[in-house]
Design a protein around this motif. Structure first.
Motif, mmCIF file in Angstrom:
data_model
loop_
_atom_site.group_PDB
_atom_site.id
_atom_site.type_symbol
_atom_site.label_atom_id
_atom_site.label_comp_id
_atom_site.label_asym_id
_atom_site.label_seq_id
_atom_site.Cartn_x
_atom_site.Cartn_y
_atom_site.Cartn_z
ATOM 1 N N VAL A 153 0.761 -1.346 0.021
ATOM 2 C CA VAL A 153 0.088 -0.144 -0.104
ATOM 3 C C VAL A 153 0.864 1.355 -0.053
ATOM 4 C CG1 VAL A 153 -0.263 0.070 2.459
ATOM 5 C CG2 VAL A 153 -2.009 1.102 1.184
ATOM 6 N N ILE A 154 0.402 2.155 -0.659
ATOM 7 C CA ILE A 154 1.295 3.610 -0.943
ATOM 8 C C ILE A 154 0.595 4.543 0.098
ATOM 9 C CG2 ILE A 154 2.055 5.432 -2.204
ATOM 10 C CD1 ILE A 154 1.677 3.453 -4.667
ATOM 11 N N LEU A 155 1.343 4.970 1.167
ATOM 12 C CA LEU A 155 0.764 6.135 2.108
ATOM 13 C C LEU A 155 1.345 7.404 1.738
ATOM 14 C CD1 LEU A 155 1.285 4.065 5.441
ATOM 15 C CD2 LEU A 155 -0.787 4.409 3.923
ATOM 16 N N ASP A 156 0.411 8.457 2.024
ATOM 17 C CA ASP A 156 0.865 9.844 1.750
ATOM 18 C C ASP A 156 1.534 10.231 3.010
ATOM 19 O OD1 ASP A 156 1.302 12.707 0.979
ATOM 20 O OD2 ASP A 156 -1.027 12.870 0.951
ATOM 21 N N CYS A 157 2.553 10.919 3.099
ATOM 22 C CA CYS A 157 3.166 11.324 4.217
ATOM 23 C C CYS A 157 3.092 12.987 4.541
ATOM 24 C CB CYS A 157 4.845 10.753 4.287
ATOM 25 S SG CYS A 157 5.180 8.958 3.983
ATOM 26 N N GLN A 159 0.343 14.976 4.909
ATOM 27 C CA GLN A 159 -0.709 15.387 5.722
ATOM 28 C C GLN A 159 -0.457 15.328 6.989
ATOM 29 O OE1 GLN A 159 -2.915 17.405 4.026
ATOM 30 N NE2 GLN A 159 -1.799 16.747 2.252
ATOM 31 N N GLN A 160 0.036 14.472 7.383
ATOM 32 C CA GLN A 160 0.430 13.861 8.804
ATOM 33 C C GLN A 160 1.519 13.157 9.218
ATOM 34 O OE1 GLN A 160 -3.052 11.925 10.382
ATOM 35 N NE2 GLN A 160 -3.387 10.659 8.512
ATOM 36 N N PRO A 161 2.037 12.933 10.482
ATOM 37 C CA PRO A 161 3.217 12.098 10.534
ATOM 38 C C PRO A 161 2.859 10.437 10.274
ATOM 39 C CG PRO A 161 3.070 13.507 12.243
ATOM 40 C CD PRO A 161 1.974 13.694 11.514
ATOM 41 N N THR A 162 3.888 9.723 9.441
ATOM 42 C CA THR A 162 3.467 8.367 9.325
ATOM 43 C C THR A 162 4.393 7.472 9.751
ATOM 44 O OG1 THR A 162 2.427 8.961 7.052
ATOM 45 C CG2 THR A 162 2.997 6.717 7.377
ATOM 46 N N PHE A 163 3.998 6.505 10.717
ATOM 47 C CA PHE A 163 4.863 5.595 11.242
ATOM 48 C C PHE A 163 4.791 4.385 10.572
ATOM 49 C CE2 PHE A 163 3.681 9.028 13.699
ATOM 50 C CZ PHE A 163 4.804 9.405 14.795
ATOM 51 N N ALA A 169 8.693 -1.203 5.475
ATOM 52 C CA ALA A 169 8.865 -0.077 4.612
ATOM 53 C C ALA A 169 9.598 -0.779 3.372
ATOM 54 C CB ALA A 169 9.899 1.069 5.309
ATOM 55 N N VAL A 170 9.247 -0.687 2.116
ATOM 56 C CA VAL A 170 9.707 -1.250 0.988
ATOM 57 C C VAL A 170 10.594 -0.125 0.386
ATOM 58 C CG1 VAL A 170 9.285 -1.898 -1.511
ATOM 59 C CG2 VAL A 170 7.917 -2.714 0.492
ATOM 60 N N CYS A 171 10.037 1.031 0.274
ATOM 61 C CA CYS A 171 10.617 2.002 -0.467
ATOM 62 C C CYS A 171 10.074 3.730 -0.217
ATOM 63 C CB CYS A 171 10.768 2.056 -1.921
ATOM 64 S SG CYS A 171 9.540 2.061 -2.788
ATOM 65 N N TRP A 172 10.708 4.476 -0.254
ATOM 66 C CA TRP A 172 9.894 5.906 -0.244
ATOM 67 C C TRP A 172 10.563 6.982 -0.876
ATOM 68 C CZ3 TRP A 172 12.469 2.812 3.820
ATOM 69 C CH2 TRP A 172 13.745 3.413 4.259
ATOM 70 N N SER A 173 9.944 8.158 -0.907
ATOM 71 C CA SER A 173 10.592 9.315 -1.684
ATOM 72 C C SER A 173 11.987 9.714 -1.261
ATOM 73 C CB SER A 173 9.563 10.565 -1.617
ATOM 74 O OG SER A 173 8.002 10.306 -1.912
ATOM 75 N N ALA A 174 12.716 9.754 -2.272
ATOM 76 C CA ALA A 174 14.130 10.027 -1.727
ATOM 77 C C ALA A 174 14.307 11.603 -0.960
ATOM 78 C CB ALA A 174 15.119 10.289 -3.027
ATOM 79 N N PHE A 202 7.850 9.301 8.902
ATOM 80 C CA PHE A 202 8.099 10.011 7.754
ATOM 81 C C PHE A 202 7.030 11.022 7.944
ATOM 82 C CE2 PHE A 202 8.957 5.461 6.653
ATOM 83 C CZ PHE A 202 10.083 5.702 5.874
ATOM 84 N N HIS A 203 7.482 12.515 7.503
ATOM 85 C CA HIS A 203 6.334 13.706 7.626
ATOM 86 C C HIS A 203 7.081 14.436 6.610
ATOM 87 C CE1 HIS A 203 3.991 16.583 9.720
ATOM 88 N NE2 HIS A 203 3.401 16.074 8.708
ATOM 89 N N GLY A 204 6.363 14.949 5.358
ATOM 90 C CA GLY A 204 6.573 15.694 4.530
ATOM 91 C C GLY A 204 6.049 15.311 3.335
ATOM 92 N N PRO A 205 6.431 16.052 2.087
ATOM 93 C CA PRO A 205 5.739 15.840 0.836
ATOM 94 C C PRO A 205 6.321 14.658 0.125
ATOM 95 C CG PRO A 205 7.336 17.686 0.898
ATOM 96 C CD PRO A 205 6.942 17.522 2.076
ATOM 97 N N GLY A 206 5.542 13.485 0.099
ATOM 98 C CA GLY A 206 6.473 12.311 -0.275
ATOM 99 C C GLY A 206 5.359 10.982 -0.054
ATOM 100 N N PHE A 207 5.999 9.906 -0.538
ATOM 101 C CA PHE A 207 5.205 8.725 -0.176
ATOM 102 C C PHE A 207 6.068 7.597 0.622
ATOM 103 C CE2 PHE A 207 7.019 8.251 -4.345
ATOM 104 C CZ PHE A 207 7.732 6.959 -4.278
#
Length: 223
Positions: A153-157, A159-163, A169-174, A202-207
């Protein structure tokens, strides 16, 4: 001779492309230029192919790999022919980098073009208690193959902190730099813990891409 195993859907897929999924769980790479892959991920090959241990390329990278507890060993695959990669029947996904980058966590890295640049990055807040925690940053122009233990599943980070459990965690925005945080408290620890000792924040513009599995080893298990 008759069997469902000889069904058309099980035949080798030929597209003329370098990285081709044969099915959701197996990748074929056509050599010419070398490819870097996780050690032990080759399940078959055709042609004249050589496998060599992938060194650190630099002293700094060597030191990082030496102290990283969750860094997976890599090999360089070269020659002429086709090589088939898979890992524990996990789902395989392809990412085409076009001058951008991706951060890959844990043992999700399956294979990537040898022309791509890569380096290890230590997660902020990752100390002895967490066992290290490094991720691989890959950037440039080329293909990257990742695995996920199940449909991710892809989570948007943004809007709010994502734990996220580090092993999920497979991968995330660089552009995202995760912190390691602990949900432990003394009361829980005295009662045997919860099994959820550390997470990536994770928190900021990215996934962040999360698999429905925590794997078989690593921080979550030792915690």
């Amino acid at each position: 001779m008759r069997s469902d195993i000889f069904d058309q859907k099980n035949l080798e897929v030929e597209t003329g492309q370098r990285f081709v999924l044969q099915n959701p769980k197996m990748l074929k790479v056509t050599l010419g230029e070398p490819v870097v892959a996780a050690k032990g991920a080759m399940v078959a090959y055709q042609g004249s192919v050589q496998f060599h241990h992938k060194g650190a390329d630099s002293l700094a990278k060597f030191v990082k790999r030496a102290i990283s507890s969750d860094d997976q060993a890599l090999m360089t695959v070269s020659g002429q022919g086709d090589v088939f990669f898979a890992r524990m029947a996990e789902n395989v996904f392809l990412i085409q980098l076009e001058g951008d980058a991706i951060s890959v966590g844990g043992s999700s890295l399956l294979a990537f073009d040898a022309t791509l640049q890569w380096d290890l990055h230590r997660t902020r807040g990752a100390g002895m208690a967490t066992g290290g925690l490094f991720n691989t940053l890959i950037q440039g122009h080329g293909s990257v193959a990742l695995t996920s233990d199940g449909q991710p599943v892809i989570l948007d980070c943004s809007q709010q902190p994502t734990f996220v459990d580090p092993n999920a965690a497979v991968c995330w925005s660089a552009n995202l730099t995760p912190d390691v945080v602990s949900s432990m408290n003394m009361t829980s620890l005295l009662r045997g813990g919860t099994g959820e000792a550390f997470q990536y924040k994770f928190h900021g513009p990215g996934f962040v891409v999360v698999q429905p599995s925590e794997g078989f080893s690593g921080v979550a298990q030792s915690g």
